[in-house]
Design an enzyme around this catalytic site. Structure first.
Site, PDB file in Angstrom:
ATOM      1  N   LYS A   1      55.937 -62.486  86.441  1.00 28.70           N
ATOM      2  CA  LYS A   1      54.658 -63.155  87.228  1.00 28.70           C
ATOM      3  C   LYS A   1      53.718 -62.113  87.840  1.00 28.70           C
ATOM      4  O   LYS A   1      52.523 -62.310  87.615  1.00 28.70           O
ATOM      5  CB  LYS A   1      55.356 -64.347  88.068  1.00 28.70           C
ATOM      6  CG  LYS A   1      56.128 -65.424  87.551  1.00 28.70           C
ATOM      7  CD  LYS A   1      55.033 -66.050  86.375  1.00 28.70           C
ATOM      8  CE  LYS A   1      55.883 -67.351  86.098  1.00 28.70           C
ATOM      9  NZ  LYS A   1      55.062 -68.384  84.988  1.00 28.70           N
TER      10      LYS A   1
ATOM     11  N   TYR B   1      65.035 -65.323  91.886  1.00 28.09           N
ATOM     12  CA  TYR B   1      63.948 -65.152  90.842  1.00 28.09           C
ATOM     13  C   TYR B   1      63.850 -63.817  89.999  1.00 28.09           C
ATOM     14  O   TYR B   1      63.317 -64.077  88.891  1.00 28.09           O
ATOM     15  CB  TYR B   1      62.703 -65.590  91.381  1.00 28.09           C
ATOM     16  CG  TYR B   1      61.477 -66.136  90.540  1.00 28.09           C
ATOM     17  CD1 TYR B   1      61.731 -67.364  89.739  1.00 28.09           C
ATOM     18  CD2 TYR B   1      60.295 -65.516  90.487  1.00 28.09           C
ATOM     19  CE1 TYR B   1      60.727 -67.883  88.699  1.00 28.09           C
ATOM     20  CE2 TYR B   1      59.145 -65.925  89.794  1.00 28.09           C
ATOM     21  CZ  TYR B   1      59.580 -67.122  88.981  1.00 28.09           C
ATOM     22  OH  TYR B   1      58.686 -67.623  88.083  1.00 28.09           O
TER      23      TYR B   1
ATOM     24  N   ALA C   1      63.033 -66.010  80.988  1.00 28.10           N
ATOM     25  CA  ALA C   1      64.359 -65.060  81.532  1.00 28.10           C
ATOM     26  C   ALA C   1      65.590 -65.429  81.152  1.00 28.10           C
ATOM     27  O   ALA C   1      65.847 -66.625  81.078  1.00 28.10           O
ATOM     28  CB  ALA C   1      64.217 -64.649  82.981  1.00 28.10           C
TER      29      ALA C   1
ATOM     30  N   ARG D   1      60.258 -80.313  89.542  1.00 26.25           N
ATOM     31  CA  ARG D   1      61.747 -80.842  88.873  1.00 26.25           C
ATOM     32  C   ARG D   1      61.532 -80.905  87.448  1.00 26.25           C
ATOM     33  O   ARG D   1      60.753 -82.093  87.096  1.00 26.25           O
ATOM     34  CB  ARG D   1      62.293 -82.083  89.595  1.00 26.25           C
ATOM     35  CG  ARG D   1      63.784 -82.027  89.074  1.00 26.25           C
ATOM     36  CD  ARG D   1      64.307 -83.548  89.765  1.00 26.25           C
ATOM     37  NE  ARG D   1      64.232 -83.606  91.529  1.00 26.25           N
ATOM     38  CZ  ARG D   1      64.728 -84.608  92.160  1.00 26.25           C
ATOM     39  NH1 ARG D   1      64.985 -85.506  91.565  1.00 26.25           N
ATOM     40  NH2 ARG D   1      64.653 -84.234  93.440  1.00 26.25           N
ATOM     41  N   THR D   2      61.837 -80.148  86.780  1.00 26.58           N
ATOM     42  CA  THR D   2      61.468 -80.309  85.115  1.00 26.58           C
ATOM     43  C   THR D   2      62.884 -80.199  84.479  1.00 26.58           C
ATOM     44  O   THR D   2      64.096 -79.843  84.962  1.00 26.58           O
ATOM     45  CB  THR D   2      60.746 -78.962  84.685  1.00 26.58           C
ATOM     46  OG1 THR D   2      61.394 -78.114  84.984  1.00 26.58           O
ATOM     47  CG2 THR D   2      59.460 -79.190  85.267  1.00 26.58           C
ATOM     48  N   LEU D   3      63.065 -80.436  83.054  1.00 27.49           N
ATOM     49  CA  LEU D   3      64.342 -80.151  82.261  1.00 27.49           C
ATOM     50  C   LEU D   3      64.915 -78.612  82.630  1.00 27.49           C
ATOM     51  O   LEU D   3      65.854 -78.682  82.727  1.00 27.49           O
ATOM     52  CB  LEU D   3      63.667 -80.274  80.745  1.00 27.49           C
ATOM     53  CG  LEU D   3      64.926 -80.517  79.819  1.00 27.49           C
ATOM     54  CD1 LEU D   3      66.102 -81.543  80.285  1.00 27.49           C
ATOM     55  CD2 LEU D   3      64.594 -80.385  78.644  1.00 27.49           C
TER      56      LEU D   3
ATOM     57  N   ILE E   1      54.292 -70.774  79.487  1.00 22.96           N
ATOM     58  CA  ILE E   1      55.550 -70.437  78.975  1.00 22.96           C
ATOM     59  C   ILE E   1      55.970 -69.257  79.534  1.00 22.96           C
ATOM     60  O   ILE E   1      55.466 -68.535  80.108  1.00 22.96           O
ATOM     61  CB  ILE E   1      55.309 -69.929  77.431  1.00 22.96           C
ATOM     62  CG1 ILE E   1      56.664 -69.463  76.789  1.00 22.96           C
ATOM     63  CG2 ILE E   1      54.279 -68.903  77.103  1.00 22.96           C
ATOM     64  CD1 ILE E   1      56.368 -69.373  75.068  1.00 22.96           C
TER      65      ILE E   1
HETATM   66  O1  0WE Z   1      59.417 -69.921  86.481  1.00 22.95           O
HETATM   67  C1  0WE Z   1      59.999 -70.624  86.835  1.00 22.95           C
HETATM   68  C2  0WE Z   1      61.212 -70.781  85.981  1.00 22.95           C
HETATM   69  C3  0WE Z   1      61.257 -70.329  84.575  1.00 22.95           C
HETATM   70  C4  0WE Z   1      62.340 -70.084  83.751  1.00 22.95           C
HETATM   71  C5  0WE Z   1      63.195 -71.129  83.612  1.00 22.95           C
HETATM   72  C6  0WE Z   1      64.687 -70.807  83.111  1.00 22.95           C
HETATM   73  C7  0WE Z   1      65.649 -71.813  82.890  1.00 22.95           C
HETATM   74  C8  0WE Z   1      66.383 -71.432  81.689  1.00 22.95           C
HETATM   75  C9  0WE Z   1      62.253 -68.830  82.840  1.00 22.95           C
HETATM   76  N1  0WE Z   1      63.713 -68.637  82.373  1.00 22.95           N
HETATM   77  C10 0WE Z   1      64.618 -69.641  82.264  1.00 22.95           C
HETATM   78  N2  0WE Z   1      65.650 -69.296  81.583  1.00 22.95           N
HETATM   79  C11 0WE Z   1      66.845 -70.166  81.002  1.00 22.95           C
HETATM   80  O2  0WE Z   1      67.460 -69.988  80.430  1.00 22.95           O
HETATM   81  N3  0WE Z   1      59.898 -71.433  87.937  1.00 22.95           N
HETATM   82  C12 0WE Z   1      58.811 -71.253  89.025  1.00 22.95           C
HETATM   83  C13 0WE Z   1      61.177 -72.249  88.430  1.00 22.95           C
HETATM   84  C14 0WE Z   1      62.202 -71.332  89.104  1.00 22.95           C
HETATM   85  O3  0WE Z   1      63.104 -70.750  88.586  1.00 22.95           O
HETATM   86  C15 0WE Z   1      63.922 -70.113  89.493  1.00 22.95           C
HETATM   87  C16 0WE Z   1      63.337 -70.513  90.705  1.00 22.95           C
HETATM   88  C17 0WE Z   1      62.128 -71.331  90.509  1.00 22.95           C
HETATM   89  C18 0WE Z   1      61.328 -71.771  91.323  1.00 22.95           C
HETATM   90  C19 0WE Z   1      65.122 -69.309  89.374  1.00 22.95           C
HETATM   91  C20 0WE Z   1      65.500 -68.874  90.374  1.00 22.95           C
HETATM   92  C21 0WE Z   1      65.080 -69.210  91.703  1.00 22.95           C
HETATM   93  C22 0WE Z   1      63.894 -69.839  91.921  1.00 22.95           C
END
Ligand code: 0WE
Length: 180
Positions: free
Chosen positions: A87, A80, A18, A117-119, A15
């Site tokens: 993290k 990120y 952000a 690639r997820t939702l 989980i």
């Molecule tokens: O940890 C992540 C993403 C987790 C995440 C995703 C969202 C999308 C919807 C956390 N919070 C939110 N909030 C939302 O409103 N990743 C490892 C995937 C990810 O996210 C990025 C990445 C990567 C890779 C965002 C920016 C740049 C790279």
């Protein structure tokens, strides 16, 4: 639970959150409230979960806890932002939990997956660009899918990893090994 009927063999923590507007622009602009929200949901939740799981895992003579991290916790991945900071806190929490729970036979590890690639990924600006960069530069020249992560998770949760704790397993086609 000493009757052998209760308890847990393992728990997977997967989980993170952000605010969407914090996953773009400058990290410098992150509001205190949004920083705390990301840390609470993405890092503290592991600590809270581990504390509650501890007696249930102990009742089974030990077990495994697994969390999901990302390269953005140890290096700057553009956009990120506050998730990278969360993290980093998650990674350190994983190691401290491994130290605390190890004497009870409870292992605590992390998987650092490449972008999958997820939702949730659909709402991330520039996700297709990241996939293209991984395909071009990762040693294995391909992206990671959910099965790759699941297989590595199965290993870490199983007795095959019986003396592995406090570590991060990269499931990223080797991307983290590259400097350019
Ligand atoms: O940890 C992540 C993403 C987790 C995440 C995703 C969202 C999308 C919807 C956390 N919070 C939110 N909030 C939302 O409103 N990743 C490892 C995937 C990810 O996210 C990025 C990445 C990567 C890779 C965002 C920016 C740049 C790279």
């Amino acid at each position: 639970m000493a009757d052998g009927l209760g308890g847990l063999d393992g728990v997977v923590h997967s989980i993170a959150f952000a605010r969407a507007h914090d996953l773009e622009g400058r990290f410098t602009d992150t509001a205190r409230e949004d920083f705390l929200l990301a840390m609470d949901i993405s890092a503290y939740s592991l600590v809270a979960m581990a504390r509650r799981a501890e007696p249930l895992l102990e009742a089974r003579g030990g077990g495994a806890i697994l969390t999901m991290t990302y390269l953005g916790g140890i290096r700057v991945v553009p956009n990120y932002n506050v998730m990278g900071v969360a993290k980093a806190a998650l990674d350190a929490s994983m190691r401290h939990l491994a130290s605390d729970l190890g004497p009870k036979g409870i292992r605590v590890n992390a998987i650092s997956a490449g972008p999958v690639r997820t939702l949730a990924a659909r709402s991330i600006a520039g996700f297709p660009t990241m996939e293209a960069i991984v395909e071009e530069r990762a040693p294995l020249r391909r992206n990671v899918d959910a099965d790759d992560v699941g297989n590595a998770g199965l290993y870490l949760m199983s007795p095959l990893a019986s003396n592995v704790t406090g570590t991060t397993l990269y499931v990223d086609a080797g991307y983290h090994a590259m400097g350019m």
